[in-house]
Design an enzyme around this catalytic site. Structure first.
Site, mmCIF file in Angstrom:
data_model
loop_
_atom_site.group_PDB
_atom_site.id
_atom_site.type_symbol
_atom_site.label_atom_id
_atom_site.label_comp_id
_atom_site.label_asym_id
_atom_site.label_seq_id
_atom_site.Cartn_x
_atom_site.Cartn_y
_atom_site.Cartn_z
ATOM 1 N N ASN A 11 19.549 -27.933 -20.923
ATOM 2 C CA ASN A 11 19.098 -26.983 -21.942
ATOM 3 C C ASN A 11 20.347 -26.366 -22.574
ATOM 4 O OD1 ASN A 11 18.049 -24.847 -23.387
ATOM 5 N ND2 ASN A 11 17.318 -23.711 -21.594
ATOM 6 N N TRP A 12 20.626 -26.769 -23.801
ATOM 7 C CA TRP A 12 21.870 -26.321 -24.446
ATOM 8 C C TRP A 12 21.767 -24.904 -25.026
ATOM 9 C CZ3 TRP A 12 23.931 -31.223 -27.526
ATOM 10 C CH2 TRP A 12 24.226 -32.238 -26.586
ATOM 11 N N LYS A 13 20.573 -24.364 -25.057
ATOM 12 C CA LYS A 13 20.362 -23.003 -25.580
ATOM 13 C C LYS A 13 20.993 -22.867 -26.966
ATOM 14 C CE LYS A 13 19.935 -21.397 -20.867
ATOM 15 N NZ LYS A 13 20.059 -20.310 -19.905
ATOM 16 N N HIS A 97 10.441 -20.632 -21.542
ATOM 17 C CA HIS A 97 11.705 -20.294 -20.850
ATOM 18 C C HIS A 97 11.782 -18.777 -20.688
ATOM 19 C CE1 HIS A 97 15.939 -19.754 -20.035
ATOM 20 N NE2 HIS A 97 15.956 -21.016 -19.635
ATOM 21 N N GLU A 169 12.225 -21.658 -12.409
ATOM 22 C CA GLU A 169 13.529 -21.046 -12.667
ATOM 23 C C GLU A 169 13.477 -19.569 -12.285
ATOM 24 O OE1 GLU A 169 15.893 -23.383 -15.762
ATOM 25 O OE2 GLU A 169 14.559 -22.073 -16.867
ATOM 26 N N SER A 215 21.487 -21.905 -12.333
ATOM 27 C CA SER A 215 22.843 -22.123 -11.811
ATOM 28 C C SER A 215 22.988 -23.439 -11.046
ATOM 29 C CB SER A 215 23.295 -20.939 -10.952
ATOM 30 O OG SER A 215 23.340 -19.762 -11.752
ATOM 31 N N GLY A 236 21.354 -25.297 -17.420
ATOM 32 C CA GLY A 236 21.825 -24.605 -18.610
ATOM 33 C C GLY A 236 23.321 -24.792 -18.769
ATOM 34 N N GLY A 237 24.091 -23.798 -18.313
ATOM 35 C CA GLY A 237 25.537 -23.779 -18.503
ATOM 36 C C GLY A 237 26.237 -25.104 -18.228
HETATM 37 P P1 PGA Z 1 21.839 -21.963 -15.974
HETATM 38 O O1 PGA Z 1 20.521 -21.961 -16.913
HETATM 39 O O2 PGA Z 1 21.943 -23.372 -15.404
HETATM 40 O O3 PGA Z 1 22.966 -21.635 -16.893
HETATM 41 O O4 PGA Z 1 21.611 -20.974 -14.909
HETATM 42 C C1 PGA Z 1 19.335 -22.598 -16.526
HETATM 43 C C2 PGA Z 1 18.292 -22.427 -17.593
HETATM 44 O O5 PGA Z 1 18.205 -21.352 -18.207
HETATM 45 O O6 PGA Z 1 17.491 -23.349 -17.861
#
Ligand code: PGA
Length: 252
Positions: A11-13, A97, A169, A215, A236-237
């Protein structure tokens, strides 16, 4: 034991311009585009979706939107429909989300409408659920998840079940570096699996993939994936960097 093919989703946000998205996509295509044992999905920002699509066509990497509206079209400034996502090259869409719930006031009822629109439009919804830290501390984890999953999936027909994906999540683990332990995540996934079986009253529900998110990094994916009810990850990150995301995809 049903065959649930692992899905590793990125998920590149709200990150990456078109140029940046193209670079990362081409790197991923080279590094993991050939992998057949795992389904891979990336969710770039809307502006980049149709432009990265040709670079991953006919590879194991699928495309996702990060959100959509439930109407087919109309005067909804700033919104985008299931048909538009499909037309841009998507097979998936992330729905509900926690950032959408928290900053854009999305409710379970909104998310349920989106789940239906996605399924009817030919997209696989990745329905995100998860408790906040204070909900966990006050022992509300399971009641919060019950509500999110029951309303989120209300009215979904059994013949759509194969296309439904759930992402657990925990909000306290997103972007914080605090991951749920493998066992904490497994406990919740096993609970969700049981609830899905109750909701659909059908063994077909055991084919629903439940991803863990929060994470996820190259150094913790292996332990999570060893758990019997964890069928993949929503990252995400660490999905923004092709090397890190490829390492997560190749967790074995
Ligand atoms: P994160 O984000 O891996 O940066 O914790 C996960 C997400 O929001 O899907």
């Amino acid at each position: 034991m049903p065959d649930r093919k692992p899905l590793i989703a990125g998920n590149w946000k709200m990150f990456k311009t078109i140029d940046e998205a193209l670079i990362t996509t081409q790197q991923l295509q080279k590094q993991v585009g050939h992998i057949k044992t795992v389904d891979i999905m990336i969710a770039p920002p809307f502006t980049a979706i149709s432009l990265v699509a040709p670079f991953i066509k006919d590879t194991s990497i699928g495309l996702s939107g990060q959100n959509m509206h439930w109407e087919k079209e109309g005067a909804y400034t700033g919104e985008i429909s299931a048909d538009m996502l499909v037309n841009a090259g998507c097979q998936y869409v992330i729905l509900g989300h926690s950032e959408r719930r928290q900053y854009f006031n999305e409710t379970d009822e909104h998310i349920n409408k989106k789940v239906h629109a996605a399924l009817n439009g030919g997209l696989k919804p990745v329905l995100c659920v998860g408790e906040t830290e204070s909900e966990r501390d006050s022992n509300k984890t399971f009641s919060v998840l019950d509500k999110q999953i029951e309303i989120g999936l209300q009215g979904v027909a059994i013949d759509h079940v194969d296309n439904v994906i759930i992402a657990y999540e925990p909000v306290w683990a997103i972007g914080t570096g605090k991951t749920a332990t493998d066992e904490q995540a497994q406990d919740v996934h096993a609970y969700l699996r049981k609830r899905l079986n109750d909701i659909f009253k059908n063994s077909a529900a055991s084919s629903i993939r439940i991803l863990y998110g929060g994470s996820v990094k190259p150094n913790n994916i292996k332990g999570l994936m060893a758990m019997p009810d964890i069928d993949g990850a929503l990252v995400g990150g660490a999905s923004l960097d092709a090397d890190q995301f490829s390492a997560i995809v190749q967790y074995e």
